[in-house]
Design an enzyme around this catalytic site. Structure first.
Site, mmCIF file in Angstrom:
data_model
loop_
_atom_site.group_PDB
_atom_site.id
_atom_site.type_symbol
_atom_site.label_atom_id
_atom_site.label_comp_id
_atom_site.label_asym_id
_atom_site.label_seq_id
_atom_site.Cartn_x
_atom_site.Cartn_y
_atom_site.Cartn_z
ATOM 1 N N GLY A 236 0.832 -1.199 0.000
ATOM 2 C CA GLY A 236 0.000 0.000 0.000
ATOM 3 C C GLY A 236 0.863 1.244 0.000
ATOM 4 O O GLY A 236 2.027 1.203 -0.413
ATOM 5 N N SER A 237 0.297 2.322 0.507
ATOM 6 C CA SER A 237 1.003 3.603 0.456
ATOM 7 C C SER A 237 2.175 3.634 1.435
ATOM 8 O O SER A 237 2.230 2.870 2.408
ATOM 9 C CB SER A 237 0.021 4.718 0.815
ATOM 10 O OG SER A 237 -0.514 4.456 2.098
ATOM 11 N N GLY A 241 2.847 2.098 5.309
ATOM 12 C CA GLY A 241 4.073 1.402 5.686
ATOM 13 C C GLY A 241 4.722 2.017 6.917
ATOM 14 O O GLY A 241 5.248 1.313 7.780
ATOM 15 N N GLU A 258 5.687 -3.499 0.703
ATOM 16 C CA GLU A 258 5.682 -3.104 -0.713
ATOM 17 C C GLU A 258 4.888 -1.819 -0.811
ATOM 18 O O GLU A 258 3.655 -1.837 -0.720
ATOM 19 C CB GLU A 258 5.047 -4.204 -1.568
ATOM 20 C CG GLU A 258 5.847 -5.483 -1.632
ATOM 21 C CD GLU A 258 7.153 -5.335 -2.406
ATOM 22 O OE1 GLU A 258 7.435 -4.240 -2.945
ATOM 23 O OE2 GLU A 258 7.904 -6.316 -2.450
ATOM 24 N N CYS A 292 1.873 0.703 -8.765
ATOM 25 C CA CYS A 292 3.031 1.111 -7.957
ATOM 26 C C CYS A 292 4.239 1.334 -8.860
ATOM 27 O O CYS A 292 5.145 2.083 -8.528
ATOM 28 C CB CYS A 292 3.324 0.067 -6.900
ATOM 29 S SG CYS A 292 3.456 -1.578 -7.588
#
Ligand code: NAD
Length: 504
Positions: A236-237, A241, A258, A292
Protein backbone atom coordinates in the site's frame (compact mmCIF):
# COMPACT_ATOMS: atom_id res chain seq x y z
CA UNK A 1 -28.00 -5.97 -17.41
CA UNK A 2 -26.98 -3.55 -14.62
CA UNK A 3 -23.42 -3.72 -13.25
CA UNK A 4 -24.87 -4.71 -9.87
CA UNK A 5 -26.78 -7.63 -11.38
CA UNK A 6 -23.75 -8.73 -13.38
CA UNK A 7 -21.56 -8.58 -10.27
CA UNK A 8 -24.03 -10.69 -8.35
CA UNK A 9 -24.11 -13.25 -11.20
CA UNK A 10 -20.32 -13.51 -11.35
CA UNK A 11 -19.98 -13.89 -7.59
CA UNK A 12 -22.65 -16.57 -7.50
CA UNK A 13 -21.01 -18.43 -10.38
CA UNK A 14 -17.71 -18.37 -8.51
CA UNK A 15 -19.39 -19.85 -5.45
CA UNK A 16 -19.68 -16.82 -3.17
CA UNK A 17 -22.69 -17.00 -0.86
CA UNK A 18 -25.15 -14.11 -1.48
CA UNK A 19 -25.11 -13.35 2.27
CA UNK A 20 -21.46 -12.31 1.90
CA UNK A 21 -22.21 -9.50 -0.51
CA UNK A 22 -25.66 -8.20 0.33
CA UNK A 23 -27.16 -6.51 3.36
CA UNK A 24 -23.80 -5.76 5.02
CA UNK A 25 -22.47 -2.49 6.37
CA UNK A 26 -19.64 -1.87 3.89
CA UNK A 27 -20.90 -0.37 0.64
CA UNK A 28 -18.87 -1.39 -2.42
CA UNK A 29 -18.91 0.93 -5.39
CA UNK A 30 -17.61 0.51 -8.89
CA UNK A 31 -15.36 3.33 -10.10
CA UNK A 32 -16.73 2.71 -13.61
CA UNK A 33 -20.01 4.50 -12.84
CA UNK A 34 -19.72 5.30 -9.15
CA UNK A 35 -22.80 3.24 -8.28
CA UNK A 36 -23.03 0.88 -5.31
CA UNK A 37 -22.85 -2.74 -6.42
CA UNK A 38 -22.81 -4.65 -3.13
CA UNK A 39 -23.03 -4.30 0.66
CA UNK A 40 -20.53 -6.50 2.38
CA UNK A 41 -20.56 -7.41 6.09
CA UNK A 42 -17.36 -6.20 7.76
CA UNK A 43 -15.63 -8.12 10.55
CA UNK A 44 -14.87 -6.64 13.97
CA UNK A 45 -11.30 -6.48 15.30
CA UNK A 46 -12.26 -9.09 17.96
CA UNK A 47 -13.63 -11.51 15.41
CA UNK A 48 -10.47 -10.93 13.37
CA UNK A 49 -8.44 -12.07 16.40
CA UNK A 50 -10.46 -15.30 16.59
CA UNK A 51 -9.88 -15.99 12.87
CA UNK A 52 -6.14 -15.49 13.39
CA UNK A 53 -6.15 -17.94 16.32
CA UNK A 54 -7.87 -20.47 14.06
CA UNK A 55 -5.31 -19.88 11.32
CA UNK A 56 -2.60 -20.58 13.88
CA UNK A 57 -4.21 -23.96 14.64
CA UNK A 58 -4.37 -24.64 10.89
CA UNK A 59 -0.67 -23.81 10.60
CA UNK A 60 0.17 -26.41 13.25
CA UNK A 61 -1.40 -29.13 11.08
CA UNK A 62 -0.28 -27.78 7.69
CA UNK A 63 3.41 -27.59 8.65
CA UNK A 64 3.45 -31.40 8.97
CA UNK A 65 2.17 -31.96 5.42
CA UNK A 66 5.18 -32.62 3.13
CA UNK A 67 6.06 -29.61 0.98
CA UNK A 68 5.49 -31.30 -2.43
CA UNK A 69 2.03 -32.31 -1.22
CA UNK A 70 1.41 -28.71 -0.19
CA UNK A 71 2.45 -27.81 -3.71
CA UNK A 72 -0.37 -30.00 -5.00
CA UNK A 73 -2.90 -27.69 -3.33
CA UNK A 74 -1.34 -24.70 -5.08
CA UNK A 75 -1.37 -26.61 -8.38
CA UNK A 76 -5.12 -27.12 -7.94
CA UNK A 77 -5.52 -23.45 -7.07
CA UNK A 78 -3.81 -22.61 -10.38
CA UNK A 79 -6.24 -24.89 -12.21
CA UNK A 80 -9.24 -23.29 -10.53
CA UNK A 81 -7.90 -19.85 -11.40
CA UNK A 82 -7.53 -20.86 -15.04
CA UNK A 83 -11.16 -21.99 -15.06
CA UNK A 84 -12.30 -18.76 -13.36
CA UNK A 85 -10.07 -16.40 -15.32
CA UNK A 86 -12.75 -14.65 -17.38
CA UNK A 87 -15.08 -14.14 -14.42
CA UNK A 88 -12.40 -12.99 -12.01
CA UNK A 89 -10.80 -10.71 -14.62
CA UNK A 90 -14.18 -9.13 -15.31
CA UNK A 91 -14.77 -8.67 -11.58
CA UNK A 92 -11.41 -6.87 -11.30
CA UNK A 93 -12.56 -4.54 -14.11
CA UNK A 94 -15.83 -3.90 -12.32
CA UNK A 95 -14.39 -3.35 -8.85
CA UNK A 96 -11.19 -1.44 -9.75
CA UNK A 97 -11.93 -0.11 -13.25
CA UNK A 98 -9.04 -1.84 -15.02
CA UNK A 99 -9.42 -2.32 -18.76
CA UNK A 100 -10.21 -5.87 -19.88
CA UNK A 101 -6.65 -6.91 -20.80
CA UNK A 102 -5.33 -5.62 -17.48
CA UNK A 103 -8.05 -7.37 -15.47
CA UNK A 104 -7.27 -10.64 -17.22
CA UNK A 105 -3.55 -9.94 -16.99
CA UNK A 106 -3.81 -9.69 -13.24
CA UNK A 107 -5.43 -13.12 -13.03
CA UNK A 108 -2.72 -14.50 -15.33
CA UNK A 109 -0.13 -13.31 -12.80
CA UNK A 110 -1.95 -15.37 -10.17
CA UNK A 111 -1.77 -18.42 -12.39
CA UNK A 112 1.92 -17.82 -13.06
CA UNK A 113 2.82 -17.55 -9.38
CA UNK A 114 0.93 -20.80 -8.69
CA UNK A 115 3.05 -22.54 -11.35
CA UNK A 116 6.18 -21.03 -9.86
CA UNK A 117 5.23 -22.09 -6.33
CA UNK A 118 4.43 -25.66 -7.36
CA UNK A 119 8.01 -26.05 -8.61
CA UNK A 120 9.28 -24.32 -5.51
CA UNK A 121 7.54 -26.86 -3.29
CA UNK A 122 10.28 -29.32 -4.33
CA UNK A 123 13.10 -26.81 -4.06
CA UNK A 124 13.04 -25.38 -0.54
CA UNK A 125 16.74 -26.08 -0.30
CA UNK A 126 19.10 -25.48 2.58
CA UNK A 127 22.87 -25.58 2.30
CA UNK A 128 25.22 -28.22 3.65
CA UNK A 129 28.12 -26.26 5.10
CA UNK A 130 31.73 -27.31 5.72
CA UNK A 131 32.28 -27.47 9.46
CA UNK A 132 35.55 -26.82 11.31
CA UNK A 133 34.82 -29.67 13.74
CA UNK A 134 36.07 -33.17 12.87
CA UNK A 135 33.40 -35.87 12.64
CA UNK A 136 30.56 -33.38 12.35
CA UNK A 137 28.11 -32.33 9.70
CA UNK A 138 26.50 -28.89 9.52
CA UNK A 139 23.49 -27.96 7.44
CA UNK A 140 20.63 -25.54 7.34
CA UNK A 141 16.98 -26.52 7.31
CA UNK A 142 14.06 -24.32 6.31
CA UNK A 143 10.91 -24.71 8.38
CA UNK A 144 7.40 -23.26 8.03
CA UNK A 145 7.05 -19.92 9.80
CA UNK A 146 3.45 -19.59 11.04
CA UNK A 147 0.48 -17.41 10.13
CA UNK A 148 1.34 -15.01 7.31
CA UNK A 149 -0.66 -11.78 7.36
CA UNK A 150 -1.32 -10.20 3.97
CA UNK A 151 -2.56 -6.62 3.67
CA UNK A 152 -3.26 -5.58 0.11
CA UNK A 153 -3.87 -2.34 -1.79
CA UNK A 154 -6.86 -1.59 -4.01
CA UNK A 155 -4.97 -1.39 -7.29
CA UNK A 156 -3.81 -5.02 -7.41
CA UNK A 157 -6.78 -6.52 -5.60
CA UNK A 158 -6.03 -10.18 -6.37
CA UNK A 159 -2.46 -10.61 -7.70
CA UNK A 160 -0.76 -9.33 -4.55
CA UNK A 161 -2.62 -11.84 -2.41
CA UNK A 162 -1.57 -14.68 -4.69
CA UNK A 163 2.10 -13.60 -4.80
CA UNK A 164 2.15 -13.99 -1.04
CA UNK A 165 -0.31 -16.83 -0.54
CA UNK A 166 1.08 -19.24 -3.16
CA UNK A 167 4.53 -18.99 -1.56
CA UNK A 168 3.18 -19.13 1.99
CA UNK A 169 1.12 -22.26 1.31
CA UNK A 170 4.01 -24.24 -0.17
CA UNK A 171 6.24 -23.01 2.65
CA UNK A 172 3.81 -24.56 5.16
CA UNK A 173 2.18 -21.39 6.45
CA UNK A 174 -1.45 -20.43 6.83
CA UNK A 175 -2.65 -17.07 5.49
CA UNK A 176 -4.85 -14.32 6.89
CA UNK A 177 -5.69 -11.71 4.28
CA UNK A 178 -6.96 -8.19 4.86
CA UNK A 179 -7.83 -6.86 1.40
CA UNK A 180 -8.38 -3.17 0.68
CA UNK A 181 -11.75 -1.97 1.94
CA UNK A 182 -12.29 -0.72 -1.62
CA UNK A 183 -12.04 -4.22 -3.11
CA UNK A 184 -13.72 -6.83 -0.91
CA UNK A 185 -15.61 -8.55 -3.73
CA UNK A 186 -12.57 -9.81 -5.61
CA UNK A 187 -11.20 -11.05 -2.27
CA UNK A 188 -14.40 -12.99 -1.56
CA UNK A 189 -14.16 -14.45 -5.06
CA UNK A 190 -10.56 -15.60 -4.41
CA UNK A 191 -11.64 -17.17 -1.14
CA UNK A 192 -14.34 -19.15 -2.96
CA UNK A 193 -11.90 -20.22 -5.70
CA UNK A 194 -9.42 -21.34 -3.04
CA UNK A 195 -12.20 -23.30 -1.29
CA UNK A 196 -12.80 -25.21 -4.54
CA UNK A 197 -9.12 -26.16 -4.71
CA UNK A 198 -9.22 -27.30 -1.07
CA UNK A 199 -12.30 -29.43 -1.73
CA UNK A 200 -10.49 -31.26 -4.55
CA UNK A 201 -7.32 -31.54 -2.47
CA UNK A 202 -8.96 -33.37 0.43
CA UNK A 203 -8.71 -33.46 4.19
CA UNK A 204 -4.95 -32.82 4.43
CA UNK A 205 -5.80 -29.14 4.18
CA UNK A 206 -6.91 -27.99 7.63
CA UNK A 207 -9.86 -25.69 8.16
CA UNK A 208 -8.81 -22.07 8.55
CA UNK A 209 -5.81 -22.34 6.21
CA UNK A 210 -6.99 -19.14 4.54
CA UNK A 211 -9.01 -16.47 6.31
CA UNK A 212 -10.24 -13.31 4.59
CA UNK A 213 -10.90 -10.39 6.91
CA UNK A 214 -13.13 -7.77 5.34
CA UNK A 215 -12.81 -4.51 7.19
CA UNK A 216 -10.94 -1.27 7.30
CA UNK A 217 -7.79 -0.07 8.93
CA UNK A 218 -8.59 -1.29 12.48
CA UNK A 219 -8.86 -4.85 11.16
CA UNK A 220 -5.47 -4.38 9.49
CA UNK A 221 -4.11 -3.12 12.81
CA UNK A 222 -5.46 -6.18 14.64
CA UNK A 223 -3.55 -8.36 12.17
CA UNK A 224 -0.38 -6.31 12.56
CA UNK A 225 -0.51 -6.47 16.36
CA UNK A 226 -1.46 -10.13 16.77
CA UNK A 227 1.33 -12.08 18.53
CA UNK A 228 0.65 -15.23 16.50
CA UNK A 229 1.46 -13.57 13.18
CA UNK A 230 5.25 -13.73 12.68
CA UNK A 231 5.20 -12.10 9.22
CA UNK A 232 3.03 -9.40 7.72
CA UNK A 233 3.36 -8.63 4.03
CA UNK A 234 1.75 -5.23 3.57
CA UNK A 235 1.22 -3.56 0.21
CA UNK A 236 0.00 0.00 0.00
CA UNK A 237 1.00 3.60 0.46
CA UNK A 238 4.22 4.74 2.10
CA UNK A 239 2.00 6.33 4.77
CA UNK A 240 0.58 2.91 5.62
CA UNK A 241 4.07 1.40 5.69
CA UNK A 242 5.26 4.03 8.14
CA UNK A 243 2.47 3.00 10.52
CA UNK A 244 2.76 -0.75 10.06
CA UNK A 245 6.59 -1.03 10.07
CA UNK A 246 7.22 0.27 13.63
CA UNK A 247 4.29 -1.75 15.07
CA UNK A 248 5.77 -4.94 13.66
CA UNK A 249 9.27 -3.99 14.81
CA UNK A 250 7.93 -3.41 18.32
CA UNK A 251 7.02 -7.08 18.66
CA UNK A 252 9.98 -8.28 16.51
CA UNK A 253 7.73 -9.57 13.75
CA UNK A 254 8.94 -9.69 10.17
CA UNK A 255 7.71 -7.23 7.57
CA UNK A 256 7.58 -7.39 3.80
CA UNK A 257 6.62 -3.83 2.90
CA UNK A 258 5.68 -3.10 -0.71
CA UNK A 259 4.92 0.58 -0.84
CA UNK A 260 4.69 3.56 -3.14
CA UNK A 261 6.72 4.12 -6.26
CA UNK A 262 7.87 7.45 -7.67
CA UNK A 263 9.47 5.71 -10.60
CA UNK A 264 11.65 7.29 -13.25
CA UNK A 265 12.97 6.68 -16.74
CA UNK A 266 15.92 8.19 -18.58
CA UNK A 267 15.94 8.68 -22.35
CA UNK A 268 19.54 8.94 -23.57
CA UNK A 269 20.89 10.42 -26.84
CA UNK A 270 21.25 6.98 -28.47
CA UNK A 271 17.78 5.69 -27.46
CA UNK A 272 15.51 3.98 -29.94
CA UNK A 273 12.83 6.65 -29.73
CA UNK A 274 10.01 4.56 -31.20
CA UNK A 275 10.59 1.91 -28.58
CA UNK A 276 10.97 4.47 -25.81
CA UNK A 277 7.79 6.25 -26.82
CA UNK A 278 5.68 3.10 -26.65
CA UNK A 279 7.16 2.06 -23.31
CA UNK A 280 6.70 5.53 -21.83
CA UNK A 281 3.09 5.82 -22.99
CA UNK A 282 2.18 2.41 -21.57
CA UNK A 283 4.17 2.86 -18.36
CA UNK A 284 2.78 6.29 -17.58
CA UNK A 285 -0.86 6.06 -18.74
CA UNK A 286 -1.63 2.33 -18.29
CA UNK A 287 -4.02 1.46 -15.42
CA UNK A 288 -4.74 5.22 -15.31
CA UNK A 289 -1.43 5.75 -13.52
CA UNK A 290 -2.59 3.58 -10.61
CA UNK A 291 0.26 1.09 -10.53
CA UNK A 292 3.03 1.11 -7.96
CA UNK A 293 5.39 0.79 -10.94
CA UNK A 294 3.79 3.57 -13.02
CA UNK A 295 6.31 5.82 -14.74
CA UNK A 296 6.02 9.20 -13.03
CA UNK A 297 9.26 11.05 -13.84
CA UNK A 298 11.03 11.16 -17.19
CA UNK A 299 14.46 12.64 -17.86
CA UNK A 300 15.12 13.27 -21.55
CA UNK A 301 18.52 14.24 -22.95
CA UNK A 302 18.49 17.70 -24.49
CA UNK A 303 19.64 16.31 -27.86
CA UNK A 304 16.47 14.20 -28.29
CA UNK A 305 14.00 16.28 -26.28
CA UNK A 306 12.55 18.13 -29.25
CA UNK A 307 12.22 14.91 -31.25
CA UNK A 308 10.46 13.02 -28.45
CA UNK A 309 8.22 15.57 -26.76
CA UNK A 310 5.88 16.48 -29.64
CA UNK A 311 5.23 12.78 -30.27
CA UNK A 312 4.63 12.14 -26.59
CA UNK A 313 2.25 15.09 -26.40
CA UNK A 314 0.36 13.70 -29.38
CA UNK A 315 0.07 10.32 -27.67
CA UNK A 316 -1.36 12.04 -24.59
CA UNK A 317 -3.84 14.07 -26.62
CA UNK A 318 -5.09 11.09 -28.57
CA UNK A 319 -5.28 8.36 -25.90
CA UNK A 320 -8.80 7.02 -25.42
CA UNK A 321 -10.43 7.38 -22.00
CA UNK A 322 -13.65 5.61 -21.07
CA UNK A 323 -15.51 2.78 -19.45
CA UNK A 324 -13.51 -0.46 -19.29
CA UNK A 325 -16.79 -2.38 -19.37
CA UNK A 326 -18.44 -0.91 -22.42
CA UNK A 327 -15.62 0.52 -24.54
CA UNK A 328 -12.19 -0.35 -25.87
CA UNK A 329 -10.66 2.69 -24.15
CA UNK A 330 -7.05 2.35 -22.98
CA UNK A 331 -7.50 4.46 -19.85
CA UNK A 332 -10.23 3.68 -17.33
CA UNK A 333 -11.40 5.58 -14.24
CA UNK A 334 -9.58 6.70 -11.13
CA UNK A 335 -10.63 4.76 -8.07
CA UNK A 336 -12.60 7.64 -6.49
CA UNK A 337 -13.11 11.38 -6.08
CA UNK A 338 -10.24 11.67 -3.58
CA UNK A 339 -7.84 10.30 -6.21
CA UNK A 340 -9.10 12.82 -8.78
CA UNK A 341 -8.81 15.70 -6.27
CA UNK A 342 -5.24 14.66 -5.41
CA UNK A 343 -4.38 14.65 -9.08
CA UNK A 344 -5.73 18.18 -9.55
CA UNK A 345 -3.89 19.38 -6.44
CA UNK A 346 -0.63 17.97 -7.79
CA UNK A 347 -1.18 19.58 -11.20
CA UNK A 348 -1.85 22.99 -9.56
CA UNK A 349 1.34 22.60 -7.52
CA UNK A 350 3.29 21.71 -10.67
CA UNK A 351 1.88 24.73 -12.51
CA UNK A 352 2.95 26.99 -9.64
CA UNK A 353 6.52 25.70 -10.14
CA UNK A 354 6.44 26.57 -13.83
CA UNK A 355 5.11 23.24 -15.16
CA UNK A 356 3.46 23.23 -18.60
CA UNK A 357 0.52 20.82 -18.47
CA UNK A 358 -0.98 18.85 -21.38
CA UNK A 359 -4.22 17.01 -20.46
CA UNK A 360 -5.25 16.39 -16.86
CA UNK A 361 -8.88 17.56 -17.06
CA UNK A 362 -11.86 15.49 -16.02
CA UNK A 363 -13.33 13.29 -18.72
CA UNK A 364 -17.12 13.27 -18.83
CA UNK A 365 -18.24 9.65 -18.74
CA UNK A 366 -21.88 10.55 -18.23
CA UNK A 367 -21.81 9.35 -14.59
CA UNK A 368 -21.55 12.17 -12.06
CA UNK A 369 -20.11 9.86 -9.40
CA UNK A 370 -17.37 8.37 -11.59
CA UNK A 371 -14.00 10.10 -11.87
CA UNK A 372 -12.13 9.75 -15.15
CA UNK A 373 -9.20 11.98 -16.06
CA UNK A 374 -7.26 12.65 -19.22
CA UNK A 375 -3.67 11.60 -18.45
CA UNK A 376 -1.42 14.58 -17.81
CA UNK A 377 1.99 15.29 -19.30
CA UNK A 378 3.82 18.00 -17.38
CA UNK A 379 6.97 19.61 -18.74
CA UNK A 380 8.89 20.82 -15.69
CA UNK A 381 11.81 23.27 -15.58
CA UNK A 382 13.41 21.04 -12.92
CA UNK A 383 12.73 18.28 -10.42
CA UNK A 384 11.24 19.92 -7.35
CA UNK A 385 8.30 19.97 -4.89
CA UNK A 386 5.42 17.77 -6.00
CA UNK A 387 7.64 15.91 -8.50
CA UNK A 388 9.43 14.32 -5.56
CA UNK A 389 6.21 12.68 -4.32
CA UNK A 390 4.10 9.81 -5.62
CA UNK A 391 0.66 11.04 -6.74
CA UNK A 392 -1.41 7.95 -7.49
CA UNK A 393 -2.83 9.20 -10.79
CA UNK A 394 -1.73 9.45 -14.46
CA UNK A 395 0.75 12.33 -14.25
CA UNK A 396 4.11 12.19 -16.00
CA UNK A 397 6.65 14.92 -15.20
CA UNK A 398 9.21 15.43 -17.95
CA UNK A 399 12.57 17.13 -17.45
CA UNK A 400 15.46 17.88 -19.76
CA UNK A 401 18.99 16.76 -18.82
CA UNK A 402 22.49 17.38 -20.11
CA UNK A 403 24.94 15.34 -18.05
CA UNK A 404 24.63 11.58 -17.45
CA UNK A 405 26.19 11.50 -13.95
CA UNK A 406 24.02 14.41 -12.84
CA UNK A 407 20.85 12.75 -14.15
CA UNK A 408 21.64 9.58 -12.21
CA UNK A 409 21.74 11.68 -9.04
CA UNK A 410 18.41 13.29 -9.93
CA UNK A 411 16.97 9.90 -10.72
CA UNK A 412 17.89 8.60 -7.26
CA UNK A 413 16.88 11.77 -5.41
CA UNK A 414 13.42 10.55 -4.32
CA UNK A 415 12.40 8.40 -1.37
CA UNK A 416 9.87 6.07 -2.95
CA UNK A 417 12.07 4.58 -5.66
CA UNK A 418 10.67 1.21 -6.64
CA UNK A 419 11.14 0.69 -10.37
CA UNK A 420 13.32 2.42 -12.96
CA UNK A 421 14.38 2.21 -16.58
CA UNK A 422 16.85 3.61 -19.05
CA UNK A 423 16.47 3.87 -22.82
CA UNK A 424 19.83 3.71 -24.52
CA UNK A 425 21.80 1.70 -27.04
CA UNK A 426 25.08 2.80 -25.45
CA UNK A 427 26.44 -0.17 -23.52
CA UNK A 428 28.34 2.02 -21.06
CA UNK A 429 25.24 3.96 -20.07
CA UNK A 430 23.14 0.81 -19.78
CA UNK A 431 25.67 -1.02 -17.61
CA UNK A 432 26.34 2.03 -15.44
CA UNK A 433 22.61 2.34 -14.81
CA UNK A 434 22.53 -1.28 -13.58
CA UNK A 435 25.76 -0.96 -11.57
CA UNK A 436 26.32 -0.09 -7.92
CA UNK A 437 26.46 3.61 -8.76
CA UNK A 438 23.44 3.49 -11.06
CA UNK A 439 19.74 3.17 -10.25
CA UNK A 440 19.12 2.58 -6.53
CA UNK A 441 15.70 0.97 -7.08
CA UNK A 442 14.71 -2.66 -6.50
CA UNK A 443 13.80 -2.93 -10.20
CA UNK A 444 16.16 -1.49 -12.82
CA UNK A 445 15.43 -2.09 -16.52
CA UNK A 446 17.08 -1.34 -19.86
CA UNK A 447 14.98 -0.55 -22.93
CA UNK A 448 11.77 -1.70 -21.27
CA UNK A 449 9.44 0.41 -19.16
CA UNK A 450 9.05 0.53 -15.39
CA UNK A 451 5.76 -1.38 -15.15
CA UNK A 452 4.87 -4.99 -15.80
CA UNK A 453 7.21 -7.08 -13.64
CA UNK A 454 7.41 -10.85 -14.15
CA UNK A 455 6.74 -13.15 -11.22
CA UNK A 456 10.00 -15.09 -11.74
CA UNK A 457 12.07 -12.24 -10.34
CA UNK A 458 11.68 -10.97 -6.80
CA UNK A 459 9.20 -8.13 -7.02
CA UNK A 460 9.55 -4.78 -5.30
CA UNK A 461 12.48 -3.57 -3.31
CA UNK A 462 11.39 -0.06 -2.60
CA UNK A 463 14.54 1.52 -1.22
CA UNK A 464 12.95 3.44 1.68
CA UNK A 465 11.72 0.25 3.30
CA UNK A 466 14.91 -1.69 2.97
CA UNK A 467 13.36 -3.48 0.03
CA UNK A 468 10.34 -5.69 0.55
CA UNK A 469 10.46 -8.66 -1.78
CA UNK A 470 7.76 -11.05 -2.82
CA UNK A 471 6.95 -13.60 -5.57
CA UNK A 472 10.01 -14.95 -7.44
CA UNK A 473 13.73 -15.58 -6.95
CA UNK A 474 14.46 -16.46 -3.29
CA UNK A 475 11.59 -14.38 -1.88
CA UNK A 476 10.26 -17.61 -0.32
CA UNK A 477 12.90 -17.40 2.40
CA UNK A 478 10.92 -14.63 4.13
CA UNK A 479 8.04 -17.07 4.56
CA UNK A 480 10.13 -19.68 6.38
CA UNK A 481 12.50 -19.82 9.32
CA UNK A 482 16.04 -21.09 8.98
CA UNK A 483 17.64 -23.49 11.44
CA UNK A 484 21.34 -24.33 11.38
CA UNK A 485 21.84 -27.95 12.49
CA UNK A 486 25.09 -29.57 13.58
CA UNK A 487 25.34 -33.32 13.97
CA UNK A 488 28.28 -34.96 15.74
CA UNK A 489 28.93 -38.47 14.42
CA UNK A 490 32.38 -38.80 16.05
CA UNK A 491 33.21 -40.25 19.45
CA UNK A 492 34.61 -36.97 20.73
CA UNK A 493 33.05 -33.69 21.76
CA UNK A 494 35.46 -30.91 20.82
CA UNK A 495 35.02 -27.83 23.01
CA UNK A 496 36.79 -24.49 22.78
CA UNK A 497 40.59 -24.73 23.07
CA UNK A 498 41.74 -25.14 26.67
CA UNK A 499 38.25 -25.94 28.00
CA UNK A 500 37.55 -29.24 29.67
CA UNK A 501 35.00 -30.34 32.24
CA UNK A 502 35.78 -32.93 34.83
CA UNK A 503 32.73 -35.18 34.55
CA UNK A 504 32.52 -38.63 36.13
P1 NAD B 1 -3.40 2.32 1.35
O1 NAD B 1 -2.09 2.48 2.02
O2 NAD B 1 -4.41 3.37 1.54
O3 NAD B 1 -4.08 0.93 1.81
C1 NAD B 1 -3.46 -0.30 1.61
C2 NAD B 1 -3.97 -1.31 2.62
O4 NAD B 1 -3.45 -1.00 3.91
C3 NAD B 1 -5.47 -1.35 2.77
O5 NAD B 1 -5.88 -2.70 2.90
C4 NAD B 1 -5.71 -0.58 4.07
O6 NAD B 1 -6.89 -0.94 4.73
C5 NAD B 1 -4.50 -0.99 4.86
N1 NAD B 1 -4.08 -0.05 5.93
C6 NAD B 1 -4.03 1.29 5.88
N2 NAD B 1 -3.53 1.78 7.03
C7 NAD B 1 -3.25 0.71 7.82
C8 NAD B 1 -2.73 0.57 9.15
N3 NAD B 1 -2.39 1.63 9.87
N4 NAD B 1 -2.58 -0.68 9.64
C9 NAD B 1 -2.91 -1.76 8.92
N5 NAD B 1 -3.43 -1.69 7.66
C10 NAD B 1 -3.60 -0.45 7.13
O7 NAD B 1 -3.06 2.11 -0.21
P2 NAD B 1 -4.05 2.07 -1.47
O8 NAD B 1 -4.58 3.43 -1.74
O9 NAD B 1 -5.02 0.94 -1.33
O10 NAD B 1 -3.03 1.65 -2.64
C11 NAD B 1 -2.24 2.53 -3.36
C12 NAD B 1 -0.81 2.56 -2.83
O11 NAD B 1 -0.26 1.23 -2.80
C13 NAD B 1 0.13 3.34 -3.74
O12 NAD B 1 0.99 4.11 -2.95
C14 NAD B 1 0.89 2.25 -4.49
O13 NAD B 1 2.15 2.66 -4.99
C15 NAD B 1 1.01 1.20 -3.45
N6 NAD B 1 1.22 -0.13 -4.05
C16 NAD B 1 2.44 -0.71 -3.92
C17 NAD B 1 2.70 -1.95 -4.50
C18 NAD B 1 4.05 -2.59 -4.39
O14 NAD B 1 4.14 -3.79 -4.61
N7 NAD B 1 5.10 -1.86 -4.06
C19 NAD B 1 1.67 -2.62 -5.20
C20 NAD B 1 0.43 -2.00 -5.28
C21 NAD B 1 0.22 -0.76 -4.69
Amino acid sequence: MSIKAETSEILTRLGVDAKSFSGGGLAVRTPVTGETIAEVPAISATAAGAAIDKAHEAFKAWRDVPAPRRGELVRLLGEELRAAKDDLGRLVSIEVGKIRSEGLGEVQEMIDICDFAVGLSRQLYGLTIATERPGHRMMETWHPLGVVGVISAFNFPVAVWSWNAALAFVCGDSVVWKPSEKTPLTALACQAIFARAVKRFGSDAPEGLLAVLIGDRDVGEALVDHPKVPLVSATGSTRMGREVGPRLAKRFARAVLELGGNNAGIVCPSADLDMALRAIAFGAMGTAGQRCTTLRRLFVHESVYDALLPRLRKAYESVSVGSPLTSEALVGPLIDKAAFDNMQKALDAARSLGGKVTGGARFDSGSAEAYYAHPALVEMPKQDGVVLEETFAPILYVMKYTDFDAVLEEHNAVGAGLSSSIFTTDMREAETFLSARGSDCGIANVNIGTSGAEIGGAFGGEKETGGGRESGSDAWKAYMRRATNTVNYSKALPLAQGVSFDIE
